[in-house]
Design an enzyme around this catalytic site. Sequence first.
Site, mmCIF file in Angstrom:
data_model
loop_
_atom_site.group_PDB
_atom_site.id
_atom_site.type_symbol
_atom_site.label_atom_id
_atom_site.label_comp_id
_atom_site.label_asym_id
_atom_site.label_seq_id
_atom_site.Cartn_x
_atom_site.Cartn_y
_atom_site.Cartn_z
ATOM 1 N N ASP A 85 1.793 2.064 -1.089
ATOM 2 C CA ASP A 85 2.624 1.297 -0.310
ATOM 3 C C ASP A 85 2.104 -0.001 0.161
ATOM 4 O O ASP A 85 0.981 0.050 0.644
ATOM 5 C CB ASP A 85 3.200 2.150 0.799
ATOM 6 C CG ASP A 85 4.272 1.458 1.493
ATOM 7 O OD1 ASP A 85 4.734 0.522 1.322
ATOM 8 O OD2 ASP A 85 5.049 2.566 2.419
ATOM 9 N N HIS A 106 3.770 -2.325 2.314
ATOM 10 C CA HIS A 106 4.579 -2.788 3.327
ATOM 11 C C HIS A 106 3.729 -2.947 4.671
ATOM 12 O O HIS A 106 3.071 -1.931 5.321
ATOM 13 C CB HIS A 106 5.814 -1.801 3.892
ATOM 14 C CG HIS A 106 6.895 -1.690 2.874
ATOM 15 N ND1 HIS A 106 6.870 -0.795 1.759
ATOM 16 C CD2 HIS A 106 7.953 -2.519 2.613
ATOM 17 C CE1 HIS A 106 7.858 -0.994 1.188
ATOM 18 N NE2 HIS A 106 8.931 -1.882 1.672
#
Lengths: 151, 151, 479, 479
Positions: free
Chosen positions: A18, A20
């Site tokens: 991920d 983010h």
Amino acid sequence: MVFNTMSHTVVLGVIGSDAHVVGITILEQAFSAAGFDVINLGVQTSQEEFAEAAVDHDAEAVLVSSLYGHAEQDCQGFHEVLEEAGVDAVSYIGGNLAVGQDEFEQTRRTFRELGFDRVFDSETDPEDAIEALREDLQIKPTESERATISS
Amino acid sequence: MVFNTMSHTVVLGVIGSDAHVVGITILEQAFSAAGFDVINLGVQTSQEEFAEAAVDHDAEAVLVSSLYGHAEQDCQGFHEVLEEAGVDAVSYIGGNLAVGQDEFEQTRRTFRELGFDRVFDSETDPEDAIEALREDLQIKPTESERATISS
Amino acid sequence: MIRDERIPSDELRRIDEEIRSNWPTGEGVDFEDAIEYHESLPDHKRFADVLESADKPLLQPRAGVPRLDDQIELLQYLLEEGKADLLPTTIDSYTRDNEYEKAQQGLDKARETGDDTLNGFPAVNHGVDGCRKLIDAVDAPIEVRHGTPDARLLAAITFAGGFQSFEGGPISYNIPYTKRHGLEETIEKWQFVDRLAGAYTERGVRINREPFGPLTGTLVPPSIAIAVMLVEGKLAATQGVRSITLGYGQVGNVVQDVAALNALKELGNEYLPDEVVVTTVFHEWMGGFPPDEARANGVISLGGMTAAIAQPDKVITKSPQEFQGVPTMEANSAGLRTTRQVIDMAIEQDIRIDGIDEEQDLIERETRCLMDTIFEHGDGDVVQGTLKAFDSGALDVPFAPSDSAKGAVLPARDDDGRVRIFEWADLDMDDDIKEIHKARLSQRATTEGREQSFRMVADDVDAISDGKLIGRPQSQGDV
Amino acid sequence: MIRDERIPSDELRRIDEEIRSNWPTGEGVDFEDAIEYHESLPDHKRFADVLESADKPLLQPRAGVPRLDDQIELLQYLLEEGKADLLPTTIDSYTRDNEYEKAQQGLDKARETGDDTLNGFPAVNHGVDGCRKLIDAVDAPIEVRHGTPDARLLAAITFAGGFQSFEGGPISYNIPYTKRHGLEETIEKWQFVDRLAGAYTERGVRINREPFGPLTGTLVPPSIAIAVMLVEGKLAATQGVRSITLGYGQVGNVVQDVAALNALKELGNEYLPDEVVVTTVFHEWMGGFPPDEARANGVISLGGMTAAIAQPDKVITKSPQEFQGVPTMEANSAGLRTTRQVIDMAIEQDIRIDGIDEEQDLIERETRCLMDTIFEHGDGDVVQGTLKAFDSGALDVPFAPSDSAKGAVLPARDDDGRVRIFEWADLDMDDDIKEIHKARLSQRATTEGREQSFRMVADDVDAISDGKLIGRPQSQGDV
């Protein structure tokens, strides 16, 4: 904004592949402002990197973020890895933890079973996580800090 | 913009209790610009008012507009009223002639059966109605008019 | 001869009693009881106060269904899901025509079958008690919206029923709505409505009155709309109304719309008496909508953007289903939320557009010409002036179905998309202003390589529903 | 030591052959055959020509699905129902990570089961023939959009496959997308991509290159984005690219967005060589969207309004379903049509907003500071300067996940909603500029009655999805 006399170290990162970054940037700022020493591992952090950093910095808390919906598979065996490395820290996870439309209570149960002490949804305010950590680490706010909170 | 030598009179109006005025205002302008004498009866015109105006002005065409979806009931018996009054004119109707999602071909058939010579949908350009009326009244455009059409 | 004078108290009482005998529910009206009911309402249901104290534009949709419980449900939905600030109750067409018997049949049928055979809420048939149940059940101020030339009984019942805002006026609910009601007749009838609102006002219950600004809804030149608003505002003020919301319908050119809203506010405060609190309402585009919800959302958003810049006190929103007629409550709420998002994102920005002052100045000059001609026609009396000015065509509204207006004026957009006057007919406007319009339209004609003609008018009427602001000739269109 | 120098022809050939051996479909690439194929394409499929000759902003959505026939159907739908001017083909995540084997498994599974297990079109696996079938079937220019740090094989195959536009760059597809790819590594790899595009360009097939302007998509200060665009544009130009589209992502403040697009165009033409045709692309808001299609339409429309005023050459549209991830093709088309309606209604209007020139001037001064520091760090060489400036933090991108950028700079909105820099860290900016930002943020702090702090940053990140532009403290919120 200092409180008590000793500092407390938290390790922070986004697990799995991920990328983010906004959430943990805000968390880093919030925990730093609240007086914690923050080790920010950034995005795409492996289970082993979390464990290593927690040991190296003698962290009292491991804060895991995940926003791309694959948290459950990324966290399988995570607490075994922490244990093997000898990490003795509170562990939290927060973010968009499930892809589908599951009730959050079910998601919370899933991650509690995986070993996390607390589970937060993506709408959680950083202050709430800080508050919870202070409670779990039995940190009492100083007078000035208390004033800030109530303001 | 004059054509031929004699003038042709058309009676124009919105039938029933419909108060949509924009369309006939545009039509009035378009037919006038095309050289017709236009008697605009305005909105909310009864069958009898159409007939009376057609007789009074010796109209060659009666142009009926309806936009509120009740044209079919408003036009029941209309051609009998025209006939009784002794009107001998081409009759057109145009607008939003049916409330539902009927195929326009079916709507056209309905109004043809009611006695209208031509039936137009609400997307019809005024020029098309003028063109049709010239054909039906066998009016030939003058040279200058023909030039305008092709431009 | 009818003049702009306050109806005397005894005359008010006489008409009131006569009116209330027109339909059985009229008996349910008791003025003292009504005052007491209004006084019992909480602050956040007091329409005028809520509107006048807002610090940014309040949003209000359009909505009305025949049955009381359905209307309650609809308004609660628009409040909760649409986040409307102010709510409407739109009245059905039979009631607008004073056909209470037919409205009753429609209401009975709706109650029996569940089908909505009426296109709105028949407030007269619901009577004072029905209205109060609605007011009690819904937690926001509610306005009566209709289109009724003779709204006297509707006003008597809805005022007593707890509504504190009432749309319409003798010109704005006549000229665009009906063919045969004479202007003199509607002025007389609306004098009663305003006088009744004034009677409540005297007792501390300020009934907000809102003349219908968009008029015919199709390319109305701002100065014509504003002049009508000022006339209706003055007439209402004479009868004792103290909270007046002047309206304006979006034409789609941002500079002209902001300028017009500024001018409306400015001239409203100038022309209306000091004791009146003047607010403004901006109607999102009232002309033809694109037959496509996605494109309709674009039209709605341009309205929101304009509202964010001009900051009127209220915005009447449209829904993405505008093209197909009455929207579902979901679509109605969507229109509210789209508008809200645009306003909230843009309103804190410092967006000052060049040329607004010049356009506002032009609109104010035009409006003054029209107001001057009204005063002159009436020898100082606004009622007589309005009647005579409409009669002579010195005052006119484009695309007016009413026999009371000539409807001979025709508008067209200029090269920048601002609404100008293409055909002046007998409109009484200074020559130098006419020259300005002519020059602007001539500029467009040059751009388009065609003569100024009614074709521009026709093209402009359809332009927004076709996806553009200006009705350019087809050959200049997209590939 | 890697520098901003053109890759020699023999080196180009060597890398090209090496790259093409990475996956079987690489064998299908033949440069001469590819030139012939491109020459056979009709004018309206030549991306650079279509984009550069447009007289108003062209609209392009985002879209990619794994199977060829589905991708054809999707693009045809967006063309016919969405009226897109330019089309995309978005590549799947495995391909972006050069995991062609996994992409193949996903594609096989999609073909077998019909389920889309990939989040885009695996162009490498489809190979040259698959790409050409897509180009042949769809009647508009198509761009490759991805996010690939090492896009060499993807470029080799898609260029040979007939695509004439390719998004990305060594900084813009590294810093926001990946943690561990070194900047030096991605610059080297993108030099090849640009050199290959340059080789086509030399033969008359102008491949359009588009650096990814929004970067991390979250409150990126315009000058930082523009500096990165100028660097990537210069690197591409060095390798022979002659059609470059510089990008910028909407921040939501109309004045700042228009100023930034103006500055991007201005500085692009100044910093890039004369032989390059510079165009600009505006991305509708790339940050968090409201979890509500109606409010999302408001966000999209504000983007359309900004585009109508700034008139970039291209707009990348968002859909009302942005919040939930990949939109349906209906929602994707709706985003296009909403944007189109707003642009077409507003673009002919003369909307000149005060303060755009001043803001543009500030953005240009800031950008020059950053460009100066890059040139200084590299002793005149842009590649070395970029590497060293990112390393020292003199150049930085907020919220950058990459280890190659410090990500220590933090933005916050000022009282007007413009994005300023709250935490400068080591960003190399003149003190007087820092003072301007400080003063603007201090003004906001005063308005909000709170200290400048990271709380503003956090509040601003969520503001638009919560329905506002500026993240004001809760106590100041709506009732």
